[in-house]
Design an enzyme around this catalytic site. Structure first.
Site, PDB file in Angstrom:
ATOM      1  N   HIS A 156       2.692  -5.798  -1.777  1.00 34.58           N
ATOM      2  CA  HIS A 156       2.888  -4.339  -1.775  1.00 34.58           C
ATOM      3  C   HIS A 156       1.614  -3.570  -1.463  1.00 34.58           C
ATOM      4  CE1 HIS A 156       7.056  -4.123  -3.336  1.00 34.58           C
ATOM      5  NE2 HIS A 156       6.771  -5.379  -3.661  1.00 34.58           N
ATOM      6  N   ASP A 368      -3.959   2.541   0.717  1.00 31.74           N
ATOM      7  CA  ASP A 368      -2.677   2.384   0.039  1.00 31.74           C
ATOM      8  C   ASP A 368      -1.805   1.479   0.885  1.00 31.74           C
ATOM      9  OD1 ASP A 368      -0.764   2.894  -1.934  1.00 31.74           O
ATOM     10  OD2 ASP A 368      -1.242   5.036  -1.950  1.00 31.74           O
TER      11      ASP A 368
END
Ligand code: ADQ
Length: 460
Positions: A156, A368
């Site tokens: 992720h 991110d």
């Protein structure tokens, strides 16, 4: 039909109708409901003695299999190697890496222990999908238990450039373990490329890429496949939540206290990777240089603290409290506080409704993997009068949401300029940008993410 077995560090607590949390939990839970299966992971409890075994709970076709961790395992596996070594390294912050070989040993030991707990529950035709950096050695550990099933892994967070990964002691053992999976999924093409680079340059492996098919990897005597699968949201469900929530109490309070001022809004876990300090300074720069904006715009930052037992998280919290205090002290007036900085969780419908009120969504992480908040902000907008997304080029989402105002989060003036442009953008342009992004979010929603990954994992 084969069962789907999801393994993640935390199993999301389930309330009536599904998990309360964001993208991963919702997407995963949905997949499980359709195929039936099991979700296995840590219960979130830290225990004083070794747990007796897995707790099984049935919710319709889904079995939740959870287990507690003893304090030492929590400290070494979760707080230590996962969050004080891997998280900073994978977010390009080698300066924040803490390494302790006992923590690394604990990380591997907990992976082996979790695998040993799960193995007896598996059936031969189950398909196993493991999530995130806490569980890199999990396939290797299952193989050691004699498990022959297909095992996939989705990361992720970003995958770092090889030169950064080299700063993690034991990187080679870790990558060897990662190559025990049958399929690796990354958020974006650059993450996939970084992994392939490591394999080719540091592991003496071979990478074969053929168009859009998953890359074929040979390394450490193993063969596997790897591809990018950007995670999505369900944009139309978020839009409906946002619309329904408009008359809610929290939204009404925010509206009443704004007194017609414009609203810039951000929501993040309080994490040094999210670029909050730079973002606060960019907002300060806006009100410092643009006297029209002063007293005409408010910035709402919602950031619940996480991992507060890791030093770097205590530091960022103190730094942000100091920055918001300094900026508010300098610019606030009797009827106006420039920055509202709130440390708490909100229910998803409340967040969605607040997003819809915000004229600007300011999403500026330094790094991110994807950033679901960016996707949720766009999804929540009123199609007739949408707000503007200002998005960091270093969020995975920037590769899809190209109609956002893309900024470099280290360029404070650039972010202040983007904020000014967003606050004054004409309706026609806001609509055009919104339509383009909404189309993208619908085309790659969370079902597409999941289905593409599982199709490739099951492929011969
Ligand atoms: P995170 O780093 O947690 O996720 P993000 O993708 O933004 O970051 O997801 C956070 C989720 O939590 C969102 O659904 C958001 O709405 C919710 N959330 C945040 N603050 C909240 C609050 N105060 N109250 C309630 N809900 C809140 C990791 C990676 C990301 C990747 C995701 C999914 O770091 O890059 O996008 O996993 O793959």
């Amino acid at each position: 039909m084969s069962r789907l077995i999801i393994v993640s560090n935390r199993v999301a607590p389930i309330s009536e109708g599904g998990p309360a949390a964001g993208g991963l939990a919702v997407g995963v839970y949905d997949a499980l409901r359709e195929t039936g299966g099991m979700w296995f992971g840590w219960s979130g409890d830290v225990l004083s003695s070794v747990p007796e075994g897995i707790k099984l709970e049935e919710h319709g076709p889904v079995t939740f299999a959870t287990i507690g961790l003893v304090r030492r395992d929590y400290d070494q596996y979760y707080r230590g190697f996962s969050n004080a070594t891997l998280w900073p390294a994978f977010h390009y912050r080698p300066d924040l890496i803490e390494f302790d070989r006992h923590e690394y040993d604990g990380y591997c030991r907990v992976n082996r222990w979790l695998a040993a707990q799960l193995a007896p529950l598996l059936r031969p035709d189950d398909v196993i999908w493991v999530h995130d950096y806490h569980l890199i050695p999990f396939a290797q550990a299952l193989r050691a238990q004699g498990v022959k099933n297909r095992i996939g892994f989705f990361l992720h967070i970003p995958f770092p450039a090889p030169q950064i990964l080299l700063s993690v002691p034991r990187h080679q053992q870790l990558m060897e373990a990662l190559c025990s999976f049958d399929l690796l999924g990354f958020q974006t093409e650059p993450d996939l490329r970084a992994f392939c680079d490591y394999i080719a340059t540091e592991a003496g492996g071979a990478v074969r890429r053929d168009g859009t098919k998953p890359a074929e990897i040979r390394a450490f005597g193993q063969t596997l496949r790897a591809a990018a699968y950007p995670i999505g949201v369900y944009p139309d469900e978020i839009a409906a939540l946002a619309k329904d929530g408009a008359s809610g109490r929290d939204v009404q309070i925010v509206k009443a206290t704004l007194h017609e001022r414009k609203l810039v809004m951000s929501v993040d876990r309080l994490d040094y990777s999210k670029g909050l300090v730079e973002r606060f300074r960019a907002f300060e720069r806006l009100i410092e240089h643009d006297s029209h904006q002063r007293n005409n715009v408010s910035f709402l930052q919602i950031a619940p603290p996480t991992r507060s037992d890791v030093d770097a998280y205590r530091d960022i919290r103190l730094q942000l409290e100091a920055e918001s205090g300094r900026i508010n002290g300098r610019y606030a007036e009797l009827d106006w506080t420039p920055i509202r900085y709130i440390h708490r969780q909100y229910e998803r419908p409340v967040l969605a409704a607040l997003f819809r009120e915000a004229h600007v969504g300011l999403v500026t992480p330094l790094r991110d993997g994807m950033n679901l908040v960016a996707k949720e902000y766009v999804s929540a907008q009123d199609p007739d009068d949408p707000g503007v997304l200002v998005l960091s080029q270093f969020a995975g989402a920037a590769r899809e949401l190209t109609a956002a105002l893309i900024v470099n989060p280290l360029d404070i003036d650039g972010m202040a300029d983007a904020l000014a442009a967003a606050l004054t953008m004409p309706l026609a342009e806001r609509r055009a940008r919104y339509d383009e992004m909404m189309q993208q979010l619908r085309d790659n929603n969370v079902s597409v993410w999941r289905d593409n990954f599982l199709r490739d994992l099951k492929a011969p």
